[in-house]
Scaffold this motif. Structure first.
Motif, PDB file in Angstrom:
ATOM      1  N   GLU A  15      31.384  11.197  70.221  1.00 44.99           N
ATOM      2  CA  GLU A  15      32.007  10.428  69.147  1.00 44.99           C
ATOM      3  C   GLU A  15      31.079  10.355  67.935  1.00 44.99           C
ATOM      4  O   GLU A  15      31.511  10.564  66.802  1.00 44.99           O
ATOM      5  CB  GLU A  15      32.375   9.022  69.622  1.00 44.99           C
ATOM      6  CG  GLU A  15      33.076   8.205  68.557  1.00 44.99           C
ATOM      7  CD  GLU A  15      33.607   6.894  69.091  1.00 44.99           C
ATOM      8  OE1 GLU A  15      33.400   5.881  68.407  1.00 44.99           O
ATOM      9  OE2 GLU A  15      34.221   6.878  70.186  1.00 44.99           O
ATOM     10  N   GLN A  16      29.817  10.087  68.168  1.00 44.07           N
ATOM     11  CA  GLN A  16      28.870  10.030  67.054  1.00 44.07           C
ATOM     12  C   GLN A  16      28.766  11.395  66.383  1.00 44.07           C
ATOM     13  O   GLN A  16      28.724  11.494  65.152  1.00 44.07           O
ATOM     14  CB  GLN A  16      27.492   9.582  67.521  1.00 44.07           C
ATOM     15  CG  GLN A  16      26.493   9.511  66.363  1.00 44.07           C
ATOM     16  CD  GLN A  16      25.064   9.267  66.812  1.00 44.07           C
ATOM     17  OE1 GLN A  16      24.792   9.047  67.982  1.00 44.07           O
ATOM     18  NE2 GLN A  16      24.150   9.329  65.866  1.00 44.07           N
ATOM     19  N   ILE A  19      31.796  11.900  64.189  1.00 38.46           N
ATOM     20  CA  ILE A  19      31.708  11.082  62.978  1.00 38.46           C
ATOM     21  C   ILE A  19      30.689  11.664  62.007  1.00 38.46           C
ATOM     22  O   ILE A  19      30.952  11.763  60.805  1.00 38.46           O
ATOM     23  CB  ILE A  19      31.388   9.614  63.338  1.00 38.46           C
ATOM     24  CG1 ILE A  19      32.583   8.999  64.064  1.00 38.46           C
ATOM     25  CG2 ILE A  19      31.018   8.804  62.106  1.00 38.46           C
ATOM     26  CD1 ILE A  19      32.283   7.686  64.760  1.00 38.46           C
ATOM     27  N   LYS A  23      31.639  12.992  58.376  1.00 39.03           N
ATOM     28  CA  LYS A  23      30.994  12.371  57.218  1.00 39.03           C
ATOM     29  C   LYS A  23      30.338  13.449  56.347  1.00 39.03           C
ATOM     30  O   LYS A  23      30.471  13.429  55.121  1.00 39.03           O
ATOM     31  CB  LYS A  23      29.957  11.348  57.663  1.00 39.03           C
ATOM     32  CG  LYS A  23      29.281  10.647  56.520  1.00 39.03           C
ATOM     33  CD  LYS A  23      28.266   9.634  56.993  1.00 39.03           C
ATOM     34  CE  LYS A  23      27.536   9.032  55.802  1.00 39.03           C
ATOM     35  NZ  LYS A  23      26.439   8.176  56.189  1.00 39.03           N
ATOM     36  N   ASP A  75      36.468   4.916  68.508  1.00 36.74           N
ATOM     37  CA  ASP A  75      36.425   3.471  68.341  1.00 36.74           C
ATOM     38  C   ASP A  75      37.224   3.073  67.095  1.00 36.74           C
ATOM     39  O   ASP A  75      37.031   3.667  66.028  1.00 36.74           O
ATOM     40  CB  ASP A  75      34.965   3.027  68.193  1.00 36.74           C
ATOM     41  CG  ASP A  75      34.841   1.556  67.883  1.00 36.74           C
ATOM     42  OD1 ASP A  75      35.110   0.749  68.786  1.00 36.74           O
ATOM     43  OD2 ASP A  75      34.487   1.231  66.726  1.00 36.74           O
ATOM     44  N   LYS A  77      37.047   0.665  64.923  1.00 33.56           N
ATOM     45  CA  LYS A  77      36.255   0.323  63.734  1.00 33.56           C
ATOM     46  C   LYS A  77      35.673   1.583  63.079  1.00 33.56           C
ATOM     47  O   LYS A  77      35.640   1.701  61.863  1.00 33.56           O
ATOM     48  CB  LYS A  77      35.143  -0.650  64.089  1.00 33.56           C
ATOM     49  CG  LYS A  77      35.632  -2.067  64.330  1.00 33.56           C
ATOM     50  CD  LYS A  77      34.450  -3.010  64.381  1.00 33.56           C
ATOM     51  CE  LYS A  77      34.888  -4.399  64.728  1.00 33.56           C
ATOM     52  NZ  LYS A  77      35.396  -5.154  63.608  1.00 33.56           N
ATOM     53  N   GLN A  78      35.216   2.509  63.909  1.00 35.24           N
ATOM     54  CA  GLN A  78      34.698   3.775  63.386  1.00 35.24           C
ATOM     55  C   GLN A  78      35.822   4.576  62.728  1.00 35.24           C
ATOM     56  O   GLN A  78      35.634   5.183  61.668  1.00 35.24           O
ATOM     57  CB  GLN A  78      34.039   4.600  64.498  1.00 35.24           C
ATOM     58  CG  GLN A  78      32.776   3.998  65.045  1.00 35.24           C
ATOM     59  CD  GLN A  78      31.606   4.128  64.076  1.00 35.24           C
ATOM     60  OE1 GLN A  78      31.685   4.760  63.039  1.00 35.24           O
ATOM     61  NE2 GLN A  78      30.500   3.501  64.431  1.00 35.24           N
ATOM     62  N   TRP A  81      36.659   3.060  59.334  1.00 30.17           N
ATOM     63  CA  TRP A  81      35.627   3.412  58.365  1.00 30.17           C
ATOM     64  C   TRP A  81      35.760   4.871  57.945  1.00 30.17           C
ATOM     65  O   TRP A  81      35.654   5.197  56.761  1.00 30.17           O
ATOM     66  CB  TRP A  81      34.235   3.156  58.942  1.00 30.17           C
ATOM     67  CG  TRP A  81      33.167   3.580  57.981  1.00 30.17           C
ATOM     68  CD1 TRP A  81      32.655   2.843  56.962  1.00 30.17           C
ATOM     69  CD2 TRP A  81      32.525   4.855  57.924  1.00 30.17           C
ATOM     70  NE1 TRP A  81      31.728   3.587  56.265  1.00 30.17           N
ATOM     71  CE2 TRP A  81      31.629   4.828  56.842  1.00 30.17           C
ATOM     72  CE3 TRP A  81      32.626   6.018  58.681  1.00 30.17           C
ATOM     73  CZ2 TRP A  81      30.832   5.911  56.494  1.00 30.17           C
ATOM     74  CZ3 TRP A  81      31.832   7.105  58.335  1.00 30.17           C
ATOM     75  CH2 TRP A  81      30.952   7.036  57.258  1.00 30.17           C
ATOM     76  N   LEU A  82      35.991   5.766  58.908  1.00 29.89           N
ATOM     77  CA  LEU A  82      36.081   7.187  58.608  1.00 29.89           C
ATOM     78  C   LEU A  82      37.301   7.496  57.741  1.00 29.89           C
ATOM     79  O   LEU A  82      37.227   8.318  56.824  1.00 29.89           O
ATOM     80  CB  LEU A  82      36.118   8.000  59.903  1.00 29.89           C
ATOM     81  CG  LEU A  82      35.755   9.468  59.820  1.00 29.89           C
ATOM     82  CD1 LEU A  82      34.432   9.692  59.107  1.00 29.89           C
ATOM     83  CD2 LEU A  82      35.726  10.080  61.207  1.00 29.89           C
TER      84      LEU A  82
END
Length: 156
Positions: A15-16, A19, A23, A75, A77-78, A81-82
């Motif tokens: 997941e990170q 992201i 990004k 997630d 929240k992620q 934000w994305l």
């Protein structure tokens, strides 16, 4: 890259990594769009043509797939934000061009964010037009679309 090395750079996992990659991609898009707009000067037509040319020079973002397929898998929240980051990177530079043109009295746009999103979708859609069905290049088609948008279709 070995899996252990991957998790060294992305300790929170896939997941990170997703992201971080998204990004980086959206940051590149924003920089490219802003540079294209700046190099085009102050003429609205040239600015929109530059935006179209830059978008066509990139792989399509496929924002719909990302929103409905990828975002629910991360997630919330992620994902929120994305989505915000993607919008500010892709839509905001074009929206700002339209807002400036509105302030100068060049165009009337009911909703600059909707117009910017629509512009992106139209231009990226040109990447799906098979070259065997048209005698025009994608850039020529984009220029035609820019003219249609700015001049309208209604007979005056």
């Amino acid at each position: 890259m070995r899996q252990a090395s991957l998790y060294y750079y992305a300790p929170e996992g896939k997941e990170q990594l997703f992201i971080d990659v998204m990004k980086r991609d959206y940051t590149r898009h924003r920089q490219g769009l802003e540079q294209a707009i700046a190099e085009a000067g102050s003429d609205l037509t040239r600015r929109l043509q530059a935006v179209a040319a830059w978008l066509l020079s990139q792989p399509p973002v496929d924002y719909t797939r990302i929103t409905f397929s990828d975002m629910p898998a991360i997630d919330p929240k992620q994902a929120e934000w994305l989505i915000y980051f993607a919008n500010s990177s892709l839509v905001e530079p074009i929206r700002a061009v339209l807002e400036e043109a509105m302030q100068e009295g060049i165009v009337v746009v009911a909703d600059s964010e909707v117009a910017a999103n629509g512009f992106i979708m139209l231009i990226e859609g040109l990447q799906n037009v098979p070259t065997t069905y048209t005698k025009h290049t994608s850039l020529q088609l984009a220029d035609m679309l820019v003219q249609m948008i700015l001049n309208g279709w209604l007979k005056r």
